[in-house]
Design a protein around this motif. Structure first.
Motif, PDB file in Angstrom:
ATOM      1  N   GLN A 131      12.202  15.949  61.461  1.00  0.00           N
ATOM      2  CA  GLN A 131      11.086  15.091  61.084  1.00  0.00           C
ATOM      3  C   GLN A 131      11.256  13.742  61.769  1.00  0.00           C
ATOM      4  N   ARG A 157       6.009  11.057  60.741  1.00  0.00           N
ATOM      5  CA  ARG A 157       5.297  12.010  59.885  1.00  0.00           C
ATOM      6  C   ARG A 157       5.185  13.383  60.530  1.00  0.00           C
ATOM      7  N   GLU A 158       5.829  13.557  61.648  1.00  0.00           N
ATOM      8  CA  GLU A 158       5.677  14.774  62.435  1.00  0.00           C
ATOM      9  C   GLU A 158       6.965  15.580  62.476  1.00  0.00           C
ATOM     10  N   SER A 159       6.836  16.903  62.327  1.00  0.00           N
ATOM     11  CA  SER A 159       7.962  17.803  62.512  1.00  0.00           C
ATOM     12  C   SER A 159       7.989  18.212  63.983  1.00  0.00           C
TER      13      SER A 159
END
Length: 223
Positions: free
Chosen positions: A159, A162-164
């Motif tokens: 992570q 806010r992004e994987s």
């Protein structure tokens, strides 16, 4: 013990050691020199931070500490860490690596400058930019011992914000292989021509060409 002799030919075997104790042993010299090639300097920074804590327990202290660290240039296309899919926007994995590289470099510099200020040690630190991704982390301690470990590249997700993000990342670990160069005498040709001199040549070949990365208290990245 960092090296064992193979039967018959005197060639040293590699053994696995932790970097911290080997740097502690290196700090027993009057003039300490550490040459390093690595991806972020995280392990080296931690090991030198230990010396800042432990040095007050020593009966004698170094008169000089010279550290030269080669790290990848900020703008090169890293082999790792990197996103698996080509990003349409600036690569968050590259930005994270750059932030880590800069942070560990500044902390490392602070550790050494702190030692110099408190104990009156003459400290010289140089950070240089490399035009490639190092496949190994390499350390040469006082010109007498070479330590190295291959980075192990793996696929994983993390992570970031806010992004994987799926990425190729490197696992360094805290242990490295050690090769003894010499024990207070001229090194054997077989040893001299092995890993330790490869480390030294790699570092020396980039002595003048890379630009400085870090100065005390702030980061100045090579363009």
């Amino acid at each position: 013990m960092t090296s064992e002799r193979s039967p018959g030919d005197g060639t040293p075997r590699q053994t696995m050691v932790a970097l911290g104790p080997r740097i502690s042993a290196a700090f027993g010299a009057a003039d300490v020199r550490i040459d390093a090639l690595c991806l972020t300097a995280e392990l080296l920074s931690a090991a030198l931070g230990e010396q800042r804590t432990l040095i007050h327990t020593r009966r004698s202290m170094p008169a000089t500490i010279t550290v030269r660290v080669l790290l990848p240039n900020r703008d090169i296309d890293l082999a790792f860490p990197r996103m698996i899919s080509a990003p349409e926007e600036p690569d968050p994995v590259h930005r994270r690596w750059l932030a880590q590289r800069n942070a560990h470099g500044i902390v490392l510099s602070d550790h050494l400058r702190g030692l110099g200020a408190v104990h009156g040690i003459d400290v010289d630190i140089q950070f240089k930019a490399l035009p490639f991704t190092p496949p190994v982390k390499l350390y040469l301690l006082n010109g007498t011992e070479a330590l190295f470990a291959y980075y192990q590249v793996t696929e994983r997700e993390e992570q970031i914000g806010r992004e994987s993000v799926a990425m190729y990342d490197a696992l360094g670990g805290g242990r490295v292989a050690a090769l003894l160069v010499r024990r207070g005498r001229r090194p054997r040709p077989r040893v001299r021509d092995a890993v330790a001199d490869l480390v030294r040549r790699t570092l020396d070949n980039h002595r003048d060409r890379p630009r400085a990365l870090l100065t005390v208290g702030r980061c100045v990245d090579a363009p």
